[in-house]
Design a protein around this motif. Sequence first.
Motif, PDB file in Angstrom:
ATOM      1  N   ALA A  99      20.374   4.442 -34.598  1.00  0.00           N
ATOM      2  CA  ALA A  99      20.913   5.157 -33.957  1.00  0.00           C
ATOM      3  C   ALA A  99      21.332   5.956 -32.736  1.00  0.00           C
ATOM      4  O   ALA A  99      22.041   6.292 -32.743  1.00  0.00           O
ATOM      5  CB  ALA A  99      19.435   6.424 -33.806  1.00  0.00           C
ATOM      6  N   ARG A 100      22.141   4.788 -32.185  1.00  0.00           N
ATOM      7  CA  ARG A 100      22.455   4.808 -30.681  1.00  0.00           C
ATOM      8  C   ARG A 100      23.644   3.812 -31.594  1.00  0.00           C
ATOM      9  O   ARG A 100      24.846   3.862 -30.260  1.00  0.00           O
ATOM     10  CB  ARG A 100      22.062   3.838 -30.060  1.00  0.00           C
ATOM     11  N   SER A 101      23.881   3.630 -32.240  1.00  0.00           N
ATOM     12  CA  SER A 101      25.447   2.697 -33.215  1.00  0.00           C
ATOM     13  C   SER A 101      26.126   3.002 -33.696  1.00  0.00           C
ATOM     14  O   SER A 101      26.855   3.129 -34.045  1.00  0.00           O
ATOM     15  CB  SER A 101      24.630   1.444 -33.334  1.00  0.00           C
ATOM     16  N   VAL A 102      25.102   4.237 -35.219  1.00  0.00           N
ATOM     17  CA  VAL A 102      26.531   4.773 -36.295  1.00  0.00           C
ATOM     18  C   VAL A 102      26.924   6.031 -36.153  1.00  0.00           C
ATOM     19  O   VAL A 102      26.548   6.046 -34.676  1.00  0.00           O
ATOM     20  CB  VAL A 102      25.090   5.197 -37.464  1.00  0.00           C
ATOM     21  N   PRO A 103      28.103   6.087 -36.337  1.00  0.00           N
ATOM     22  CA  PRO A 103      29.153   7.278 -35.716  1.00  0.00           C
ATOM     23  C   PRO A 103      27.703   8.533 -36.167  1.00  0.00           C
ATOM     24  O   PRO A 103      27.327   8.653 -36.635  1.00  0.00           O
ATOM     25  CB  PRO A 103      30.060   7.463 -36.669  1.00  0.00           C
ATOM     26  N   ASP A 104      28.362   9.068 -35.093  1.00  0.00           N
ATOM     27  CA  ASP A 104      28.768   9.557 -34.230  1.00  0.00           C
ATOM     28  C   ASP A 104      28.408   9.577 -32.896  1.00  0.00           C
ATOM     29  O   ASP A 104      29.497   9.625 -31.752  1.00  0.00           O
ATOM     30  CB  ASP A 104      29.567  10.798 -33.818  1.00  0.00           C
ATOM     31  N   TYR A 105      27.362   8.278 -33.067  1.00  0.00           N
ATOM     32  CA  TYR A 105      27.035   8.245 -30.523  1.00  0.00           C
ATOM     33  C   TYR A 105      27.502   7.740 -29.994  1.00  0.00           C
ATOM     34  O   TYR A 105      27.802   8.339 -29.458  1.00  0.00           O
ATOM     35  CB  TYR A 105      25.282   7.634 -31.310  1.00  0.00           C
ATOM     36  N   PRO A 106      28.236   6.820 -30.299  1.00  0.00           N
ATOM     37  CA  PRO A 106      28.582   6.020 -29.492  1.00  0.00           C
ATOM     38  C   PRO A 106      29.963   6.474 -29.325  1.00  0.00           C
ATOM     39  O   PRO A 106      30.692   6.736 -27.688  1.00  0.00           O
ATOM     40  CB  PRO A 106      29.272   4.364 -29.826  1.00  0.00           C
ATOM     41  N   LEU A 107      31.183   7.437 -30.080  1.00  0.00           N
ATOM     42  CA  LEU A 107      31.768   8.157 -30.087  1.00  0.00           C
ATOM     43  C   LEU A 107      31.966   9.276 -28.477  1.00  0.00           C
ATOM     44  O   LEU A 107      32.017   9.961 -28.089  1.00  0.00           O
ATOM     45  CB  LEU A 107      32.674   9.103 -31.614  1.00  0.00           C
ATOM     46  N   THR A 108      30.454  10.325 -28.960  1.00  0.00           N
ATOM     47  CA  THR A 108      30.128  11.671 -28.404  1.00  0.00           C
ATOM     48  C   THR A 108      29.423  10.717 -26.648  1.00  0.00           C
ATOM     49  O   THR A 108      30.257  11.256 -26.123  1.00  0.00           O
ATOM     50  CB  THR A 108      29.214  11.885 -28.878  1.00  0.00           C
ATOM     51  N   ALA A 109      29.099   9.392 -27.012  1.00  0.00           N
ATOM     52  CA  ALA A 109      28.559   9.440 -25.645  1.00  0.00           C
ATOM     53  C   ALA A 109      29.870   9.055 -24.871  1.00  0.00           C
ATOM     54  O   ALA A 109      30.036   8.941 -23.438  1.00  0.00           O
ATOM     55  CB  ALA A 109      27.629   8.365 -25.297  1.00  0.00           C
ATOM     56  N   PHE A 110      30.991   8.318 -25.005  1.00  0.00           N
ATOM     57  CA  PHE A 110      32.215   8.158 -24.887  1.00  0.00           C
ATOM     58  C   PHE A 110      32.682   8.544 -24.501  1.00  0.00           C
ATOM     59  O   PHE A 110      33.193   9.330 -23.088  1.00  0.00           O
ATOM     60  CB  PHE A 110      32.784   6.710 -25.970  1.00  0.00           C
ATOM     61  N   LEU A 111      33.261  10.671 -24.820  1.00  0.00           N
ATOM     62  CA  LEU A 111      34.254  10.916 -24.427  1.00  0.00           C
ATOM     63  C   LEU A 111      32.859  11.943 -23.445  1.00  0.00           C
ATOM     64  O   LEU A 111      33.649  12.504 -22.774  1.00  0.00           O
ATOM     65  CB  LEU A 111      33.909  12.487 -25.710  1.00  0.00           C
ATOM     66  N   GLU A 112      31.828  12.110 -23.810  1.00  0.00           N
ATOM     67  CA  GLU A 112      30.813  12.726 -22.531  1.00  0.00           C
ATOM     68  C   GLU A 112      31.238  11.801 -21.232  1.00  0.00           C
ATOM     69  O   GLU A 112      31.335  12.227 -20.085  1.00  0.00           O
ATOM     70  CB  GLU A 112      29.254  12.534 -22.586  1.00  0.00           C
ATOM     71  N   GLU A 113      31.652  10.466 -20.931  1.00  0.00           N
ATOM     72  CA  GLU A 113      31.066   9.710 -20.311  1.00  0.00           C
ATOM     73  C   GLU A 113      32.968   9.398 -19.224  1.00  0.00           C
ATOM     74  O   GLU A 113      33.322   9.160 -18.061  1.00  0.00           O
ATOM     75  CB  GLU A 113      31.231   8.339 -20.543  1.00  0.00           C
ATOM     76  N   THR A 114      33.548  10.103 -20.261  1.00  0.00           N
ATOM     77  CA  THR A 114      34.486   9.957 -19.551  1.00  0.00           C
ATOM     78  C   THR A 114      35.373  11.350 -19.697  1.00  0.00           C
ATOM     79  O   THR A 114      37.220  11.364 -20.054  1.00  0.00           O
ATOM     80  CB  THR A 114      36.051   9.255 -20.556  1.00  0.00           C
ATOM     81  N   ALA A 115      35.498  12.046 -20.012  1.00  0.00           N
ATOM     82  CA  ALA A 115      35.172  13.611 -19.693  1.00  0.00           C
ATOM     83  C   ALA A 115      35.741  14.030 -18.874  1.00  0.00           C
ATOM     84  O   ALA A 115      36.854  15.118 -18.325  1.00  0.00           O
ATOM     85  CB  ALA A 115      34.639  14.861 -20.163  1.00  0.00           C
ATOM     86  N   TYR A 116      35.991  13.417 -17.291  1.00  0.00           N
ATOM     87  CA  TYR A 116      36.684  13.631 -15.609  1.00  0.00           C
ATOM     88  C   TYR A 116      37.734  13.028 -15.767  1.00  0.00           C
ATOM     89  O   TYR A 116      38.678  13.344 -14.930  1.00  0.00           O
ATOM     90  CB  TYR A 116      35.420  12.906 -14.777  1.00  0.00           C
TER      91      TYR A 116
END
Length: 246
Positions: A99-116
Amino acid sequence: MWSSELRDAAYYHGYRGEGGEADGWLYFRNQEGVPGEIALAIGPADDGSPWFMAIDHPGVIAEFEAASAGPPPGRFRAAYAFATRAQLHDGINRVFHLARSVPDYPLTAFLEETAYLGDTEAERVLRQRKGQDRFRTALLDYWQSRCPLSGVAESRLLRASHIVPWALCDSDAKRLDVHNGLLLAAHLDAAFDSGLASFDDFGALLLKNELGPAEIGLLDVSGRRIANLTDAHRKNLSWHRRHFGF
């Protein structure tokens, strides 16, 4: 008794958000933002087995390997049976990491981390570094922290290998997709990344003829192959073979 055993199993593997009980099933979610829920149950046998788990995450279901157990409860999409408590624990652990690796969790987490982040050169470099870190974490989850070809499990010797390179991906979704990556031992990654090695649709290692005996000996994996490749992996590997002239 049975509910405490199931609760302990869920809690141990990160599913600490309780969603109640219905028809003999206990429901759990992860409280760290990992998508999907699980439901757990125990069969009527005197020894407390078999054990059951239901999953609602379609991406996890597509990758998960266990014995089917008939219709799942409610809105859940699949149910699985386990003969022992240890197998149930292994199953819950695998579901969590998928659940932490298949789409789309990595992308969602990345977008949240870099939103700023903005668009300066320094911020673009930082965004790429965060994306590559997130990609590596996802591959470690997906491949269970082990090179699927060599068996190497020392994390310092493992590399997150893009199949279609980061710079040639047309979107962040592609860059962060675990099906566009392999977790390889460092020497295999070097050969793969440089185009001296690739893999066929069955996960067998392919080597360029220009390699000498010493290099071939170093890369020799004794007929082993990467098992359980998905169609998405195969599509990206087909691109890799064409791009590097295999």
